[in-house]
Design a protein around this motif. Sequence first.
Motif, PDB file in Angstrom:
ATOM      1  N   ASP A 188       0.816  -1.217   0.000  1.00 22.65           N
ATOM      2  CA  ASP A 188       0.000   0.000   0.000  1.00 22.65           C
ATOM      3  C   ASP A 188       0.848   1.266   0.000  1.00 22.65           C
ATOM      4  O   ASP A 188       0.487   2.250  -0.636  1.00 22.65           O
ATOM      5  N   ASP A 189       1.985   1.259   0.720  1.00 20.21           N
ATOM      6  CA  ASP A 189       2.802   2.471   0.759  1.00 20.21           C
ATOM      7  C   ASP A 189       3.411   2.767  -0.611  1.00 20.21           C
ATOM      8  O   ASP A 189       3.527   3.925  -1.004  1.00 20.21           O
ATOM      9  N   LEU A 190       3.753   1.736  -1.376  1.00 21.61           N
ATOM     10  CA  LEU A 190       4.239   1.951  -2.730  1.00 21.61           C
ATOM     11  C   LEU A 190       3.107   2.509  -3.601  1.00 21.61           C
ATOM     12  O   LEU A 190       3.322   3.432  -4.388  1.00 21.61           O
ATOM     13  N   ALA A 191       1.899   1.972  -3.441  1.00 25.19           N
ATOM     14  CA  ALA A 191       0.744   2.477  -4.201  1.00 25.19           C
ATOM     15  C   ALA A 191       0.470   3.943  -3.857  1.00 25.19           C
ATOM     16  O   ALA A 191       0.155   4.742  -4.749  1.00 25.19           O
ATOM     17  N   ASP A 192       0.608   4.301  -2.587  1.00 24.95           N
ATOM     18  CA  ASP A 192       0.412   5.704  -2.176  1.00 24.95           C
ATOM     19  C   ASP A 192       1.437   6.610  -2.864  1.00 24.95           C
ATOM     20  O   ASP A 192       1.078   7.664  -3.400  1.00 24.95           O
ATOM     21  N   ASP A 193       2.705   6.202  -2.835  1.00 20.43           N
ATOM     22  CA  ASP A 193       3.755   6.990  -3.494  1.00 20.43           C
ATOM     23  C   ASP A 193       3.500   7.083  -4.993  1.00 20.43           C
ATOM     24  O   ASP A 193       3.665   8.143  -5.599  1.00 20.43           O
ATOM     25  N   ALA A 194       3.093   5.968  -5.593  1.00 18.08           N
ATOM     26  CA  ALA A 194       2.830   5.949  -7.033  1.00 18.08           C
ATOM     27  C   ALA A 194       1.687   6.886  -7.394  1.00 18.08           C
ATOM     28  O   ALA A 194       1.724   7.547  -8.434  1.00 18.08           O
ATOM     29  N   GLN A 195       0.685   6.979  -6.542  1.00 15.29           N
ATOM     30  CA  GLN A 195      -0.429   7.897  -6.805  1.00 15.29           C
ATOM     31  C   GLN A 195       0.048   9.348  -6.777  1.00 15.29           C
ATOM     32  O   GLN A 195      -0.390  10.160  -7.601  1.00 15.29           O
ATOM     33  N   LEU A 196       0.929   9.688  -5.845  1.00 12.52           N
ATOM     34  CA  LEU A 196       1.475  11.048  -5.811  1.00 12.52           C
ATOM     35  C   LEU A 196       2.300  11.337  -7.058  1.00 12.52           C
ATOM     36  O   LEU A 196       2.166  12.390  -7.689  1.00 12.52           O
ATOM     37  N   VAL A 197       3.154  10.386  -7.435  1.00 10.57           N
ATOM     38  CA  VAL A 197       4.013  10.568  -8.609  1.00 10.57           C
ATOM     39  C   VAL A 197       3.174  10.715  -9.871  1.00 10.57           C
ATOM     40  O   VAL A 197       3.400  11.614 -10.675  1.00 10.57           O
ATOM     41  N   VAL A 198       2.195   9.836 -10.057  1.00 10.50           N
ATOM     42  CA  VAL A 198       1.402   9.896 -11.288  1.00 10.50           C
ATOM     43  C   VAL A 198       0.598  11.192 -11.349  1.00 10.50           C
ATOM     44  O   VAL A 198       0.413  11.764 -12.420  1.00 10.50           O
ATOM     45  N   THR A 199       0.151  11.692 -10.212  1.00 10.30           N
ATOM     46  CA  THR A 199      -0.562  12.973 -10.196  1.00 10.30           C
ATOM     47  C   THR A 199       0.344  14.081 -10.707  1.00 10.30           C
ATOM     48  O   THR A 199      -0.065  14.908 -11.534  1.00 10.30           O
ATOM     49  N   GLU A 200       1.583  14.114 -10.223  1.00 11.49           N
ATOM     50  CA  GLU A 200       2.515  15.156 -10.662  1.00 11.49           C
ATOM     51  C   GLU A 200       2.859  15.029 -12.143  1.00 11.49           C
ATOM     52  O   GLU A 200       2.865  16.023 -12.875  1.00 11.49           O
ATOM     53  N   LEU A 201       3.140  13.810 -12.592  1.00 14.64           N
ATOM     54  CA  LEU A 201       3.531  13.630 -13.983  1.00 14.64           C
ATOM     55  C   LEU A 201       2.389  13.942 -14.947  1.00 14.64           C
ATOM     56  O   LEU A 201       2.590  14.589 -15.975  1.00 14.64           O
ATOM     57  N   VAL A 202       1.183  13.498 -14.612  1.00  9.48           N
ATOM     58  CA  VAL A 202       0.038  13.780 -15.484  1.00  9.48           C
ATOM     59  C   VAL A 202      -0.315  15.260 -15.441  1.00  9.48           C
ATOM     60  O   VAL A 202      -0.576  15.868 -16.486  1.00  9.48           O
ATOM     61  N   SER A 203      -0.296  15.878 -14.272  1.00 10.45           N
ATOM     62  CA  SER A 203      -0.633  17.305 -14.205  1.00 10.45           C
ATOM     63  C   SER A 203       0.407  18.137 -14.954  1.00 10.45           C
ATOM     64  O   SER A 203       0.056  19.114 -15.617  1.00 10.45           O
ATOM     65  N   ASN A 204       1.683  17.740 -14.904  1.00  8.35           N
ATOM     66  CA  ASN A 204       2.697  18.436 -15.703  1.00  8.35           C
ATOM     67  C   ASN A 204       2.425  18.262 -17.186  1.00  8.35           C
ATOM     68  O   ASN A 204       2.601  19.198 -17.972  1.00  8.35           O
ATOM     69  N   GLY A 205       2.027  17.065 -17.581  1.00  3.00           N
ATOM     70  CA  GLY A 205       1.685  16.830 -18.977  1.00  3.00           C
ATOM     71  C   GLY A 205       0.527  17.705 -19.434  1.00  3.00           C
ATOM     72  O   GLY A 205       0.526  18.233 -20.540  1.00  3.00           O
ATOM     73  N   ILE A 206      -0.434  17.892 -18.548  1.00  2.00           N
ATOM     74  CA  ILE A 206      -1.591  18.741 -18.860  1.00  2.00           C
ATOM     75  C   ILE A 206      -1.177  20.214 -18.890  1.00  2.00           C
ATOM     76  O   ILE A 206      -1.511  20.947 -19.817  1.00  2.00           O
ATOM     77  N   ASP A 207      -0.424  20.654 -17.878  1.00  2.00           N
ATOM     78  CA  ASP A 207      -0.068  22.071 -17.741  1.00  2.00           C
ATOM     79  C   ASP A 207       1.004  22.530 -18.727  1.00  2.00           C
ATOM     80  O   ASP A 207       0.957  23.651 -19.214  1.00  2.00           O
ATOM     81  N   HIS A 208       1.984  21.680 -18.985  1.00  2.00           N
ATOM     82  CA  HIS A 208       3.161  22.116 -19.746  1.00  2.00           C
ATOM     83  C   HIS A 208       3.369  21.358 -21.053  1.00  2.00           C
ATOM     84  O   HIS A 208       4.177  21.775 -21.871  1.00  2.00           O
ATOM     85  N   GLY A 209       2.697  20.248 -21.210  1.00  2.00           N
ATOM     86  CA  GLY A 209       2.870  19.432 -22.401  1.00  2.00           C
ATOM     87  C   GLY A 209       1.807  19.729 -23.438  1.00  2.00           C
ATOM     88  O   GLY A 209       1.140  20.759 -23.394  1.00  2.00           O
ATOM     89  N   GLU A 210       1.679  18.829 -24.363  1.00  2.00           N
ATOM     90  CA  GLU A 210       0.671  18.939 -25.407  1.00  2.00           C
ATOM     91  C   GLU A 210      -0.037  17.596 -25.514  1.00  2.00           C
ATOM     92  O   GLU A 210       0.597  16.547 -25.494  1.00  2.00           O
ATOM     93  N   ALA A 211      -1.361  17.653 -25.622  1.00  2.00           N
ATOM     94  CA  ALA A 211      -2.162  16.435 -25.753  1.00  2.00           C
ATOM     95  C   ALA A 211      -1.904  15.807 -27.117  1.00  2.00           C
ATOM     96  O   ALA A 211      -1.473  16.492 -28.038  1.00  2.00           O
ATOM     97  N   PRO A 212      -2.148  14.536 -27.270  1.00  2.00           N
ATOM     98  CA  PRO A 212      -2.666  13.629 -26.243  1.00  2.00           C
ATOM     99  C   PRO A 212      -1.585  13.195 -25.259  1.00  2.00           C
ATOM    100  O   PRO A 212      -0.395  13.245 -25.561  1.00  2.00           O
ATOM    101  N   ILE A 213      -2.037  12.746 -24.100  1.00  2.00           N
ATOM    102  CA  ILE A 213      -1.163  12.270 -23.040  1.00  2.00           C
ATOM    103  C   ILE A 213      -1.415  10.771 -22.881  1.00  2.00           C
ATOM    104  O   ILE A 213      -2.570  10.352 -22.822  1.00  2.00           O
ATOM    105  N   THR A 214      -0.349   9.996 -22.825  1.00  2.00           N
ATOM    106  CA  THR A 214      -0.482   8.555 -22.636  1.00  2.00           C
ATOM    107  C   THR A 214       0.208   8.159 -21.341  1.00  2.00           C
ATOM    108  O   THR A 214       1.364   8.530 -21.107  1.00  2.00           O
TER     109      THR A 214
END
Length: 128
Positions: free
Chosen positions: A38-64
């Motif tokens: 569970d602690d790895l899943a918690d960390d992974a959720q934080l990481v994926v939130t940051e990476l996806v939000s950066n893709g949305i804010d600074h990248g260009e769609a589509p995002i995979t």
Amino acid sequence: MLNDPLAEVRVSLTAEGGSCARARRLVREVAASWGLPDDLADDAQLVVTELVSNGIDHGEAPITLTVCKRAAGMLIEVHDQSPKLPQLRPVDPNSARGRGMQLVQALSVRWGTTPRSTGKVVWSQLEG
């Protein structure tokens, strides 16, 4: 699909806020199906939130988003169409933003970027 312990899970995300929640749910579900702690899943959720939000804010769609099982954890990859690489910025204590890649670095065993002919992949390897 999630019952295969060797599976690679890949989804396309739109450039909107709901994509971060979808990515978090997917990572939690995948981690549980792979029997990861569970602690790895918690960390992974934080990481994926940051990476996806950066893709949305600074990248260009589509995002995979791609999540791959590794011997001791998982690899998270976010591909967007922008060639602009993420930057580790000094933390500004007066700003509520700008700490995302610092967080990714702190939680990851390794992380980095891979330039592609169609943008880039920002990736994070987590182990539990």
